[in-house]
Motif scaffolding. Structure first.
Motif, PDB file in Angstrom:
ATOM      1  N   UNK A  12      25.712  14.661  50.735  1.00  0.00           N
ATOM      2  CA  UNK A  12      24.980  14.284  49.540  1.00  0.00           C
ATOM      3  C   UNK A  12      24.415  12.885  49.507  1.00  0.00           C
ATOM      4  N   UNK A  13      24.136  12.289  50.637  1.00  0.00           N
ATOM      5  CA  UNK A  13      23.552  10.960  50.643  1.00  0.00           C
ATOM      6  C   UNK A  13      23.583  10.354  52.029  1.00  0.00           C
ATOM      7  N   UNK A  14      23.082   9.118  52.132  1.00  0.00           N
ATOM      8  CA  UNK A  14      23.104   8.392  53.397  1.00  0.00           C
ATOM      9  C   UNK A  14      24.557   8.155  53.788  1.00  0.00           C
ATOM     10  N   UNK A  15      24.892   8.415  55.043  1.00  0.00           N
ATOM     11  CA  UNK A  15      26.267   8.244  55.513  1.00  0.00           C
ATOM     12  C   UNK A  15      26.406   6.852  56.122  1.00  0.00           C
ATOM     13  N   UNK A  16      27.296   6.047  55.539  1.00  0.00           N
ATOM     14  CA  UNK A  16      27.564   4.699  56.025  1.00  0.00           C
ATOM     15  C   UNK A  16      28.800   4.651  56.910  1.00  0.00           C
ATOM     16  N   UNK A  17      29.711   5.610  56.725  1.00  0.00           N
ATOM     17  CA  UNK A  17      30.951   5.621  57.493  1.00  0.00           C
ATOM     18  C   UNK A  17      31.486   7.041  57.565  1.00  0.00           C
ATOM     19  N   UNK A  18      32.293   7.296  58.603  1.00  0.00           N
ATOM     20  CA  UNK A  18      32.862   8.626  58.788  1.00  0.00           C
ATOM     21  C   UNK A  18      34.208   8.478  59.502  1.00  0.00           C
ATOM     22  N   UNK A  19      35.152   9.324  59.120  1.00  0.00           N
ATOM     23  CA  UNK A  19      36.432   9.405  59.822  1.00  0.00           C
ATOM     24  C   UNK A  19      36.833  10.876  59.847  1.00  0.00           C
ATOM     25  N   UNK A  20      37.473  11.284  60.936  1.00  0.00           N
ATOM     26  CA  UNK A  20      37.881  12.671  61.092  1.00  0.00           C
ATOM     27  C   UNK A  20      39.379  12.713  61.356  1.00  0.00           C
ATOM     28  N   UNK A  21      40.100  13.509  60.565  1.00  0.00           N
ATOM     29  CA  UNK A  21      41.527  13.732  60.767  1.00  0.00           C
ATOM     30  C   UNK A  21      41.701  15.096  61.417  1.00  0.00           C
ATOM     31  N   UNK A  22      42.934  15.549  61.519  1.00  0.00           N
ATOM     32  CA  UNK A  22      43.180  16.891  62.065  1.00  0.00           C
ATOM     33  C   UNK A  22      42.610  17.985  61.167  1.00  0.00           C
ATOM     34  N   UNK A  23      42.498  17.714  59.868  1.00  0.00           N
ATOM     35  CA  UNK A  23      42.058  18.728  58.909  1.00  0.00           C
ATOM     36  C   UNK A  23      40.729  18.432  58.238  1.00  0.00           C
ATOM     37  N   UNK A  24      40.362  17.158  58.137  1.00  0.00           N
ATOM     38  CA  UNK A  24      39.245  16.762  57.290  1.00  0.00           C
ATOM     39  C   UNK A  24      38.213  15.923  58.017  1.00  0.00           C
ATOM     40  N   UNK A  50      37.038   7.156  42.674  1.00  0.00           N
ATOM     41  CA  UNK A  50      38.000   6.115  42.350  1.00  0.00           C
ATOM     42  C   UNK A  50      37.971   5.698  40.899  1.00  0.00           C
ATOM     43  N   UNK A  51      37.141   6.276  40.102  1.00  0.00           N
ATOM     44  CA  UNK A  51      37.039   5.906  38.705  1.00  0.00           C
ATOM     45  C   UNK A  51      36.602   7.082  37.878  1.00  0.00           C
ATOM     46  N   UNK A  52      36.248   6.817  36.652  1.00  0.00           N
ATOM     47  CA  UNK A  52      35.903   7.909  35.745  1.00  0.00           C
ATOM     48  C   UNK A  52      34.471   8.396  35.941  1.00  0.00           C
ATOM     49  N   UNK A  53      33.621   7.570  36.540  1.00  0.00           N
ATOM     50  CA  UNK A  53      32.239   7.981  36.761  1.00  0.00           C
ATOM     51  C   UNK A  53      31.808   7.565  38.157  1.00  0.00           C
ATOM     52  N   UNK A  54      30.688   8.082  38.624  1.00  0.00           N
ATOM     53  CA  UNK A  54      30.163   7.694  39.927  1.00  0.00           C
ATOM     54  C   UNK A  54      29.788   6.217  39.948  1.00  0.00           C
ATOM     55  N   UNK A  55      29.479   5.644  38.790  1.00  0.00           N
ATOM     56  CA  UNK A  55      29.119   4.229  38.726  1.00  0.00           C
ATOM     57  C   UNK A  55      30.300   3.331  39.086  1.00  0.00           C
ATOM     58  N   UNK A  56      31.540   3.855  38.976  1.00  0.00           N
ATOM     59  CA  UNK A  56      32.720   3.078  39.336  1.00  0.00           C
ATOM     60  C   UNK A  56      32.877   2.954  40.849  1.00  0.00           C
ATOM     61  N   UNK A  57      32.079   3.673  41.590  1.00  0.00           N
ATOM     62  CA  UNK A  57      32.204   3.746  43.040  1.00  0.00           C
ATOM     63  C   UNK A  57      31.043   3.000  43.670  1.00  0.00           C
ATOM     64  N   UNK A  58      31.302   2.251  44.713  1.00  0.00           N
ATOM     65  CA  UNK A  58      30.215   1.581  45.413  1.00  0.00           C
ATOM     66  C   UNK A  58      30.155   2.075  46.859  1.00  0.00           C
ATOM     67  N   UNK A  59      29.163   1.633  47.602  1.00  0.00           N
ATOM     68  CA  UNK A  59      28.942   2.094  48.967  1.00  0.00           C
ATOM     69  C   UNK A  59      30.198   1.914  49.815  1.00  0.00           C
ATOM     70  N   UNK A  60      30.557   2.974  50.537  1.00  0.00           N
ATOM     71  CA  UNK A  60      31.727   2.957  51.414  1.00  0.00           C
ATOM     72  C   UNK A  60      31.256   2.596  52.817  1.00  0.00           C
ATOM     73  N   UNK A  61      31.523   1.348  53.231  1.00  0.00           N
ATOM     74  CA  UNK A  61      31.031   0.839  54.500  1.00  0.00           C
ATOM     75  C   UNK A  61      31.928   1.170  55.689  1.00  0.00           C
ATOM     76  N   UNK A  62      33.215   1.424  55.439  1.00  0.00           N
ATOM     77  CA  UNK A  62      34.121   1.665  56.563  1.00  0.00           C
ATOM     78  C   UNK A  62      35.296   2.539  56.125  1.00  0.00           C
ATOM     79  N   UNK A  63      35.838   3.273  57.101  1.00  0.00           N
ATOM     80  CA  UNK A  63      36.944   4.200  56.845  1.00  0.00           C
ATOM     81  C   UNK A  63      37.909   4.197  58.027  1.00  0.00           C
ATOM     82  N   UNK A  64      39.177   4.389  57.732  1.00  0.00           N
ATOM     83  CA  UNK A  64      40.176   4.705  58.748  1.00  0.00           C
ATOM     84  C   UNK A  64      41.310   5.440  58.041  1.00  0.00           C
ATOM     85  N   UNK A  65      42.194   6.021  58.821  1.00  0.00           N
ATOM     86  CA  UNK A  65      43.294   6.778  58.226  1.00  0.00           C
ATOM     87  C   UNK A  65      44.534   6.678  59.102  1.00  0.00           C
TER      88      UNK A  65
END
Length: 131
Positions: A12-24, A50-65
């Motif tokens: 649903x948008x430009x992808x800035x970061x990605x992480x893959x687990x065994x399931x996800x 992370x909040x009550x609306x999409x406005x509470x969320x900002x661009x996710x630049x990096x991921x790890x797990x």
């Protein structure tokens, strides 16, 4: 090395970061974290918020797990903080806000979370469920 494309998944948008687990497969976009099952990545998906609306969320630049003690934790870095997620329950469980500005990278190794930011610092975090 010879690589070939196996599949293509539209999110649903430009992808800035990605992480893959065994399931996800988790994609960080401008306003969401999009979580897709590896069994059917083109099918249904979950938006983590992370909040009550999409406005509470900002661009996710990096991921790890990390997976440890029966828990899967996701770490997402954005313009002002790191959010810690319980992927098993699909909820945010903590916010880490010691950087001054955007978090550019996160990495987990041997029970520690490392984060680097636009503030020219690397922070090292330790916690019981980091792995």
């Amino acid at each position: 090395v010879s690589l070939e494309k196996l599949n293509s998944v539209e999110v649903g948008g430009v992808i800035y970061s990605i992480v893959v687990t065994d399931q996800w497969m988790v994609c960080g976009t401008k306003e969401t974290l999009e979580m897709r099952s590896l069994r059917d990545p083109v099918g249904d998906y979950t938006l983590l918020s992370g909040g009550s609306t999409r406005a509470d969320f900002s661009t996710v630049y990096c991921l790890d797990y990390t997976e440890s003690g029966g828990y899967t934790r996701l770490f997402s870095g954005n313009s002002d903080c790191i959010k810690v997620w319980n992927l098993d329950r699909k909820i945010q469980c903590q916010t880490l806000d010691r950087h001054q500005g955007t978090i550019a990278c996160v990495s987990v190794l041997k029970g520690k979370l490392y984060s680097g930011g636009y503030d020219h610092t690397v922070k090292v975090w330790r916690g019981s469920k980091i792995g």
